[in-house]
Design a protein around this motif. Structure first.
Motif, short mmCIF file in Angstrom:
data_model
loop_
_atom_site.label_atom_id
_atom_site.label_comp_id
_atom_site.label_asym_id
_atom_site.label_seq_id
_atom_site.Cartn_x
_atom_site.Cartn_y
_atom_site.Cartn_z
N ASP A 33 0.85 -1.19 0.00
CA ASP A 33 0.00 0.00 0.00
C ASP A 33 0.88 1.23 0.00
OD1 ASP A 33 -2.36 -1.28 -0.05
OD2 ASP A 33 -2.74 -1.16 2.11
N ASP A 34 0.55 2.17 -0.82
CA ASP A 34 1.32 3.41 -0.88
C ASP A 34 0.66 4.44 0.02
OD1 ASP A 34 2.70 5.69 -1.47
OD2 ASP A 34 2.84 5.27 -3.60
N LEU A 35 1.33 4.74 1.16
CA LEU A 35 0.78 5.74 2.08
C LEU A 35 1.29 7.13 1.74
CD1 LEU A 35 1.16 3.86 5.50
CD2 LEU A 35 -0.75 3.80 3.90
N GLY A 36 1.97 7.29 0.63
CA GLY A 36 2.51 8.60 0.28
C GLY A 36 3.94 8.72 0.73
N PHE A 37 4.16 8.64 2.01
CA PHE A 37 5.50 8.74 2.60
C PHE A 37 6.13 7.37 2.79
CE2 PHE A 37 3.97 7.21 6.60
CZ PHE A 37 2.66 7.65 6.65
N ALA A 38 5.35 6.29 2.63
CA ALA A 38 5.89 4.95 2.85
C ALA A 38 5.06 3.96 2.04
CB ALA A 38 5.85 4.58 4.33
N ARG A 39 5.72 2.88 1.64
CA ARG A 39 5.01 1.83 0.92
C ARG A 39 5.03 0.58 1.80
NH1 ARG A 39 5.32 3.71 -4.82
NH2 ARG A 39 6.21 5.76 -4.49
N VAL A 40 3.88 0.19 2.29
CA VAL A 40 3.81 -0.90 3.26
C VAL A 40 3.74 -2.22 2.51
CG1 VAL A 40 2.61 -1.80 5.24
CG2 VAL A 40 2.64 0.65 4.82
N GLN A 48 9.41 -13.37 3.12
CA GLN A 48 10.55 -13.44 4.03
C GLN A 48 10.24 -14.17 5.33
OE1 GLN A 48 13.12 -10.16 4.54
NE2 GLN A 48 13.84 -10.84 2.56
N GLY A 49 9.01 -14.59 5.49
CA GLY A 49 8.71 -15.39 6.66
C GLY A 49 8.26 -14.57 7.86
N PHE A 50 8.64 -13.28 7.90
CA PHE A 50 8.22 -12.42 9.01
C PHE A 50 7.57 -11.18 8.42
CE2 PHE A 50 12.11 -14.50 10.80
CZ PHE A 50 11.46 -15.32 11.70
N PRO A 51 6.60 -10.58 9.12
CA PRO A 51 5.98 -9.36 8.57
C PRO A 51 6.96 -8.18 8.58
CG PRO A 51 5.17 -9.81 10.79
CD PRO A 51 6.00 -10.99 10.40
N GLU A 52 6.62 -7.13 7.87
CA GLU A 52 7.44 -5.93 7.83
C GLU A 52 7.53 -5.31 9.22
OE1 GLU A 52 6.57 -3.25 4.68
OE2 GLU A 52 8.10 -1.83 5.34
N LEU A 71 -0.71 -2.18 8.75
CA LEU A 71 -0.36 -3.59 8.90
C LEU A 71 -1.40 -4.33 9.73
CD1 LEU A 71 3.47 -3.23 9.61
CD2 LEU A 71 2.46 -4.47 7.68
N ALA A 72 -1.82 -3.69 10.81
CA ALA A 72 -2.78 -4.35 11.71
C ALA A 72 -4.10 -4.61 11.01
CB ALA A 72 -2.99 -3.50 12.97
N GLN A 73 -4.51 -3.65 10.20
CA GLN A 73 -5.77 -3.83 9.47
C GLN A 73 -5.67 -4.99 8.49
OE1 GLN A 73 -6.23 0.13 8.03
NE2 GLN A 73 -7.60 0.75 9.68
N ASP A 74 -4.46 -5.30 8.08
CA ASP A 74 -4.24 -6.45 7.20
C ASP A 74 -4.14 -7.73 8.00
OD1 ASP A 74 -3.73 -7.07 4.36
OD2 ASP A 74 -1.85 -7.89 5.14
N ARG A 111 -1.46 -9.89 16.68
CA ARG A 111 -2.78 -10.38 16.32
C ARG A 111 -2.86 -11.88 16.43
NH1 ARG A 111 -6.33 -5.95 14.90
NH2 ARG A 111 -5.09 -4.45 16.06
N GLU A 112 -1.71 -12.55 16.21
CA GLU A 112 -1.73 -14.01 16.30
C GLU A 112 -0.46 -14.46 17.00
OE1 GLU A 112 -0.27 -15.75 12.44
OE2 GLU A 112 -1.57 -14.16 11.64
N THR A 113 -0.57 -15.57 17.74
CA THR A 113 0.59 -16.12 18.43
C THR A 113 1.61 -16.55 17.40
OG1 THR A 113 -0.96 -16.99 20.04
CG2 THR A 113 1.32 -17.82 20.14
#
Lengths: 256, 256, 256, 256, 256, 256, 256, 256
Positions: A33-40, A48-52, A71-74, A111-113
């Motif tokens: 997602d492009d937040l303008g100042f950052a691309r999540v 990569q096995g782990f979230p950003e 990220l949390a909303q995802d 959000r998850e163990t």
């Protein structure tokens, strides 16, 4: 990221279920997602096995919080490092479940163990290295590792370390955090048969030159099996330890 | 160097046994010989306890040999460091009693047995540090110390060092010679209660930067009681160890 | 630290007075206390001749005070360096006998008079080097040395130093503290026949680079018999001077 | 260099004796010769008081010789520094009057006796600094200075220097050449009331870092009245000393 | 400082007008006052031509003021550099005649008009270099020089400098103050035939590294006749310029 | 700046319409204003294509504002970089039309619409690099460029960059702004066939050493066609991009 | 490189003229040849406008020659930099048309006349910078630029440069090559309104530190419009100049 | 190394089968051989999982060969790194089965087939990095890893890397070897979910500073999961990769 996706798209194009235009469009809609100042980067957990992870230094609290929310909303776990109280305040306002570890300067909102990974040990040369060590430990724990903490076991009183050899040797990987002379990594590397991750810290004064002394010591260690991360980079060490542990866990699963 | 001599001169002036002109002249005739390219300091053995040492690097063999001859003719012991084969050849031609230690790169020509001083230990991290360690050991021996050599006892196999604790702890001073990470000095410093002299060496590669890595490690050691000399400066370490031992010997003599 | 203890344990095992299990346990119970964030080394006074010292920089006042209390409760002398007013306040609250030397940034709380050691001299190049020199002087005094202070005797007005040659030459060791060009150590080293401990300071500006200039000068000194400690490390210099003096005192006692 | 010439040209244009085209052309014909690989500056003797000097390092012997020939044909004195035997051979073939000073690595070919300038002193810390000192001394002599050489008077045997105070204080400027710790410049600066020119040399080893140690020492000297030139730059020091002497001579002439 | 005084003493001893004891005492009573934290050198005006200067950085306002008072009571001019408002306040309280130049950070209290010396020029590359340039200019003025200020004439608009060639060439010495690339010194050095004193400043950012960039530029200048002082060391430059001018004035006087 | 002007003057002298005196005077009246602390270069817009830019760091708000006013009164566009709120306040008081871009730290006051130049792209590795990137972007826009912003496209998630290849490849020049490892410039350089301007930033920590890491990476890039500017020098990059674009625009105009 | 190709492939897949398997295969068959030790990039001429260049340093003559042959067989121009005589010998054996420029250390073998690009100027500070300048000049010529060489125009004799302003100002880009102080780039940047490419060289000695001095000077230049390449990187400068010229030529063509 | 052995000894002491004296002696007879210049550690294969490795640089061929022989006689595999032809010749004379890999500079003499470990990938940025990469690859193979070599896939032609994503992603660990800008490690780290081991090489020139550039890049990488070893330390990388793989294999075995 590449041709596995492309294969699916190619097949849809071939069967006519996906027009060429839309196929091109899809290829461009990469999963961030492009937040303008950052691309999540939502794809990272897959790739990569782990979230950003959010590196808060240099970001305004608002920027950090927006990325965290995104990220949390995802549905992903949030790990924000180098967070100060201001970052936490804004993140917490958006994500009430967020927790702040002040020593480690880390905000988490899980959000998850996480999938359980194996044991690691985190050692420090002195008391002042603890914040960096905690950054490493909390990072590794967030990714599922079990962490044993061995603090203040530096070489000036090296017998303290020997007393803990059992703990060291049961770890899948050992993180050695030290400033000043930084000799801890080499000593640990000479005692264990597992990967050692060395973290130089900027703790010290004078010819320490902001951690350069410990960094050079660790790079020049005579002990083999040691990989070094940047000065004060506890996160990087914790992440690499988790990466190593995840490989071990994957192999364990494959065979079982 | 000053008013003790002046007192004698003043008294001679006062009694008239020394005219003012000659007194002035004497004050100017300081005890060194001017060879043109070098001023040989015969007074040093009195002032500093050890005779002047010839540092051969940057001197032609002829210059080194002339200084050696000048000292020997004054009846002093000759110690020439950083001597290569060419220096030795010319010194030996002038002083047939001269002896060459190739590993230590030292030429000696002893006119009198040095005053016996106490025991020291010289340790190295690895095999490649031995030439610097030998420079230290031979220097200290020339000044009268008894030297125990503990080579290849670096931190990557630190149990090798522990086996030698007896030897370490009987020394009046310990010289720790190490390149690469240079952690040996700190480990030794944590184990003994005597002065430790740390010698970083240029042994290593990469981010060793010509000995900078080991130098910074030793300066930043968490162990107290450690003094550092220049990179590869075995002579300086041997000299300082002898200096410390001579203090001990003087105190021993005073009381006995 | 090793087999002397082991011998006693082995003999107890042999005589059956100590079961194997308890012997193993004892070997693990090394003489330090684990405070969680720090492991206090009570054995150090035996092993190294001086009790453990608290380096306050990077420690919270609470952490420093807990370590101080732990040592004091064990009956040991407390020496805390790099202490600011906040450290002192909390230490003093726990140990009312604690004394603060503001210039030296040192807190002491002495339970027993230190064993008297010999004389040392502490020189500085300038006025701004005095805080580091005081750290050295107070440290050495805490360990029993008698200290002569020769401040502001740098090479730009070198005749000031020559006037004090008597004092310099009566010292068992000389600590030379200087920033900027740092030439004082070499000049002192050329004048005395005792060990010289050089302390570069970060005093200066421009190409001083935080003390690097004085450090390099001292490491490269042409005068032999000089050992260098880290930039601004007054404590290290005072400790090493005491270590040297203790050797002399031991030898004196042995013979008397 | 500018409008004085322009004034003459302007007036010639005004009187019509010089067409605008030729005036422009003249302004472009600045007084140097383009040899293709080098532009020889004949105007320099006027503009800067001394003719252009040939820095041989990085030039082929042929290039150096061509520039020398070009200057000599213009009737100027030739001074070529950093000349090795090969440079000299080719210069000598073109200019048979050329003379080679091997220690100073300087080739000279003097067409006219230089204007006599005042006395300077050149000191070195040690024997190995002599080549750089000779480069300074021969340069200054070529420009007309009278040079007193005081070699091997470094701070480790500082009494040697004090014996020469008369010579030092009669000089219009003092050049202090020293490697290793480089403290000589500051000591000299504290003793004389004339400009001191400091030349760090690359003599030394270990943490000398190719002359960096002596350079930093000299820049950080507490003695005022010291200007520093580049490491090993004997020429620059000799030139600056001559420049200072020429100012003095000019003022002397003005009044006499 | 040495045998001229000794001669007088020797003669007094010889004639019996001075007992040996008192002669020794006199030799020890060197002409400075010991304030405890500083030794004020009253002899310096004789020995070096200018009175001692107070470098305020690192000194408390009280220490600086005590030294100033001590000098003033001896009838000497006071020059205190790196003085902030607090230093000035305390000095002014003790010496009401003291004057503060805020830009130059200099406090002066002149008891006698300095001997008039010749003209110098002080140039800066930019506006931000002015404080360092003012330190140089005010220092030189305090010592009697006449100063022309040429500010903001750096190489990015080099035609600004050429317009001022007249001023540059009438100076006995030129001080070139520049940060960032620091090229001004070399350009000036190529245009004048007088000594150039280069002052690198810490003005800039990024790879300027606190003035290192300008320092290296100035040391490596291809223009001869340039001496460099420490980064931001305006005082040193002004002092050296005065030293050069005093030589010229002395020579002028000798002949007239 | 030189003979084109001189030609006009010469001709006027020749025709007698300009006396020699006035011609000389005119040559001296170069087109800048001397504000005392700064010399404002009105000629620069002619000579270099863009008006003079005010670098506010190290200037007082009053100095910056005076220069801005001087330029504006001459009818030129004002561009002031590294301006903080205080600079803006004083500039705005004098020039009510001034506009402040807080992120870019730039104040502009445009009197005339800049000549339209071509498109450029500005990329950043991360979010924290945006202020430097904005300095580059706003600078380029002020000079007439059209700017596409591609932020947070660093190599750790390099697929984000590939999605924007169209935008990159339509630019006449690409500015790559990155801290930490600084690899972005090399990656961009491998993907486009237009000049790439690399801007290292000081964003990062530890062995980043204030931007040195990214600087060295960019200088050592294996991709050709990359020019590097100073650390954090967004202005320099924007200016160079505009310079390149202006060349392109000039050539376009010449042919059309 | 991406979706334009993908679009064609997608369409072929859509029309059924390309099976999914083969489409995937094609996407993997990127246009380079794998020689085992190197992957030769034939696509580069399309993607970047210039063919791949062979950097010979660190490659065996055989490796360099194999890559050259591979490119030549593809009909592309060969440009091999940092080639010594041995590289040339083997390349020439395989490609008899290869030509060696010894000063520039470049081997070329041109199959087709390069597209003519605009004029550039290459300046050097001194004679010793010529090899790097020739590397830049020959590179730019190989890519079609017309090159004016202005050698030995450094700032110590800056009037030499002003005489060549015409040549400088007619260039589309100026390459400034300089070692030692490296001030040439800033001076040129202040005189022209075209992009300046600065090349620091390792020419010099002492505090030049292998080109670091010139590099820092160029990065810190006060002149805007300057991009810097790596030390001694003549090729990079020539390539970037060609890149800039090609942009200009493209724009010229678009409009004509 | 400690109490497991001690337990056995304690029990033997307890049962009386081992006298106290012999127990003490055994504790001292640690499992290494003292060759005088080196102490060979036979216990290492047990303690660390891999036998001791001989680092030949700084050892004479005779020293290296003696250590090799000593290990081989103990039945262990021999791995000697940084071996030149002379080292090989003497080793081969003593151990005829020794094999020399010239590119990797490694001598091996395998007595037993290593335990098979998992797959790794070794990538290089360029052709000149291959020797370091081979040192890594051969080391890892000697310890049982299967190695895929991906050479010359640096970021300047990054599409070459993407074509090999399959190979990269099947590896248990990836070793990224790169000099110059060193960006390869970060790019690889962004593409795979396994531990990445970064090896900076000294390949490059200019501001590469002997590998410092690539080292800093790799330490500052924005990609997580990267551990760095010393410059040119191929062995260290191969060893660490094997260490990681051995952990995975152990876990696999535990479960199967």
């Amino acid at each position: 990221m590449m041709h596995m996706d492309i294969q699916a798209i190619l097949e849809a194009v071939h069967t006519g279920s996906l027009p060429v235009d839309q196929a091109l469009e899809q290829l461009k809609t990469l999963p961030y997602d492009d937040l303008g100042f950052a691309r999540v980067d939502h794809h990272r957990a897959l790739r990569q096995g782990f979230p950003e992870v959010i590196f808060c230094a240099g970001k305004t609290p608002e920027q950090a919080a927006q990325i965290a929310l995104n990220l949390a909303q995802d549905g992903q776990n949030v790990l924000a490092t180098r967070a100060d109280a201001a970052h936490y305040a804004v993140i917490h306002a958006l994500l009430p479940g967020a927790v702040y570890n002040k020593t480690a300067r880390i905000v988490t909102c899980l959000r998850e163990t996480p999938r359980p990974l194996g044991p690691i040990a985190v050692c420090t040369g002195g008391t002042a290295d603890i914040p960096v060590a905690e950054e490493a430990a909390v990072t590794a724990e967030t990714f599922g590792c079990t962490v044993s903490r061995l603090y203040d076991v530096g070489v000036a009183g090296i017998h303290r370390l020997f007393d803990q050899l059992d703990v060291l040797r049961q770890a899948n990987a050992v993180i050695a955090v030290a400033g000043m002379e930084g000799a801890l990594a080499g000593v640990v590397g000479g005692l264990v048969d597992r990967p050692v991750i060395a973290v130089p810290t900027s703790v010290g004064y004078g010819a320490n030159f902001g951690g350069l002394s410990a960094l050079l010591t660790m790079l020049n260690t005579c002990s083999a099996g040691v990989g070094v991360v940047n000065i004060d980079n506890g996160f990087g060490a914790g992440y690499l330890a988790a990466q190593i542990n995840r490989l071990a866990a994957d192999k364990q699963e494959e065979t079982s």
